[in-house]
Design a protein around this motif. Sequence first.
Motif, mmCIF file in Angstrom:
data_model
loop_
_atom_site.group_PDB
_atom_site.id
_atom_site.type_symbol
_atom_site.label_atom_id
_atom_site.label_comp_id
_atom_site.label_asym_id
_atom_site.label_seq_id
_atom_site.Cartn_x
_atom_site.Cartn_y
_atom_site.Cartn_z
ATOM 1 N N ILE A 68 67.344 19.403 33.088
ATOM 2 C CA ILE A 68 66.881 19.788 31.747
ATOM 3 C C ILE A 68 68.049 19.561 30.801
ATOM 4 O O ILE A 68 69.078 20.238 30.883
ATOM 5 C CB ILE A 68 66.443 21.271 31.701
ATOM 6 N N ARG A 69 67.899 18.594 29.905
ATOM 7 C CA ARG A 69 69.011 18.249 29.023
ATOM 8 C C ARG A 69 68.634 18.321 27.544
ATOM 9 O O ARG A 69 69.332 17.746 26.696
ATOM 10 C CB ARG A 69 69.589 16.878 29.381
ATOM 11 N N THR A 70 67.537 18.995 27.235
ATOM 12 C CA THR A 70 67.189 19.259 25.841
ATOM 13 C C THR A 70 66.834 20.730 25.687
ATOM 14 O O THR A 70 66.255 21.341 26.596
ATOM 15 C CB THR A 70 65.994 18.408 25.373
ATOM 16 N N PHE A 71 67.173 21.294 24.536
ATOM 17 C CA PHE A 71 66.851 22.689 24.280
ATOM 18 C C PHE A 71 65.398 22.846 23.828
ATOM 19 O O PHE A 71 64.749 23.839 24.149
ATOM 20 C CB PHE A 71 67.786 23.276 23.233
ATOM 21 N N SER A 73 61.471 20.983 23.782
ATOM 22 C CA SER A 73 60.701 20.234 24.765
ATOM 23 C C SER A 73 60.893 18.732 24.579
ATOM 24 O O SER A 73 61.216 18.246 23.490
ATOM 25 C CB SER A 73 59.216 20.584 24.637
ATOM 26 N N GLU A 79 58.757 20.728 30.983
ATOM 27 C CA GLU A 79 58.892 22.069 31.559
ATOM 28 C C GLU A 79 60.361 22.340 31.883
ATOM 29 O O GLU A 79 61.100 21.426 32.250
ATOM 30 C CB GLU A 79 58.054 22.173 32.841
ATOM 31 N N GLU A 81 58.830 25.602 29.447
ATOM 32 C CA GLU A 81 58.583 25.820 28.029
ATOM 33 C C GLU A 81 59.494 26.944 27.531
ATOM 34 O O GLU A 81 59.885 27.824 28.280
ATOM 35 C CB GLU A 81 57.115 26.177 27.796
ATOM 36 N N ARG A 86 65.088 26.816 28.677
ATOM 37 C CA ARG A 86 65.713 25.497 28.767
ATOM 38 C C ARG A 86 67.237 25.600 28.632
ATOM 39 O O ARG A 86 67.981 24.919 29.355
ATOM 40 C CB ARG A 86 65.114 24.567 27.718
ATOM 41 N N ALA A 89 68.480 26.843 31.881
ATOM 42 C CA ALA A 89 68.463 25.798 32.904
ATOM 43 C C ALA A 89 69.674 24.881 32.751
ATOM 44 O O ALA A 89 70.303 24.491 33.743
ATOM 45 C CB ALA A 89 67.164 24.998 32.822
ATOM 46 N N PHE A 90 70.000 24.531 31.506
ATOM 47 C CA PHE A 90 71.170 23.681 31.271
ATOM 48 C C PHE A 90 72.446 24.403 31.721
ATOM 49 O O PHE A 90 73.310 23.819 32.395
ATOM 50 C CB PHE A 90 71.248 23.320 29.789
ATOM 51 N N GLY A 111 65.987 17.342 21.937
ATOM 52 C CA GLY A 111 64.569 17.499 22.227
ATOM 53 C C GLY A 111 63.755 17.269 20.969
ATOM 54 O O GLY A 111 64.276 16.948 19.893
#
Length: 289
Positions: A68-71, A73, A79, A81, A86, A89-90, A111
């Motif tokens: 996951i590399r965008t804050f 979507s 996913e 959401e 997010r 996850a980063f 994102g």
Amino acid sequence: MSSFPFQYGVNEFTTQPWSFEEDVARYAALNVDAIEICEAKLDPQRTEQQLRAAKQAGLAISAVQPKIRTFFSSKMAPEPEGIEARVSAFAQSMRTLSPHVEGAPFVMNTGAPPEGNMQRCLDETVHHLRRLAPLAADLGVTIAIEPLNPTSINIETAIWTIDQALDLLDAVGHEACGLCLDYWNIWQQPDCAQAIRRAGRRLMVVQASDWRTPYSGMDRLIPGSGSIPLGELLHATAEAGFRGACTLEIFSSGVPDSLYDQDLSEVVHQGRLGLERAWNDYRSAEHSV
């Protein structure tokens, strides 16, 4: 002999059909200097072992592409959401991988702006980078924001020029954050070479491929076979002070002549030759003037 000033790296997206283990073995056999890790190719049960194998094969780890590399979507990773999920996850990717990728930049972009609200997207990206930058510094890694091509506006990004990325970095104001420069994404911006020089020491990651009018967002070419003035941009990158890996990053699927369906070892080999040729041809042209 080529005077190419950068290490030659390969991003694992370039060899998407290969496994992580195949990437490591074949890159090493092809005398690739550095690997840009794609977290999606790692086995969570064997991550430490896999990254150790890359180093043992003589591959420097030039950067990391987190799952996951965008804050906000994105089409590539819709996913989870929610911004907090997010961002978390980063952060978790940095915590998990940082002990094995010392000093590596973790690549990110904004994102898709919610309902086209670019200002909100930029403001919140700055806010969350201010939170994450001290964590990255504590972990011994960095964060590199990547402006994407205008074909990705409102799909993957709210920024599409080097100057927009530099403005965002100025707003964050932390040395652990810098720039990921992908020539395919930024080559059409006005005064591109000068913008690269302005980036200076904030350059953390450099990626290369080549351009034709794309059939999709997954349509890139081997360096030297398209329209990007790679020689000029490579020289500007060197003049900016960057001396890390110039990394081949190619997406090529869903098109009739997909490079993923071809000999990927030859793609990697020709990528190096194309970059070296672009560097040398531009230098020769300069000296002939």
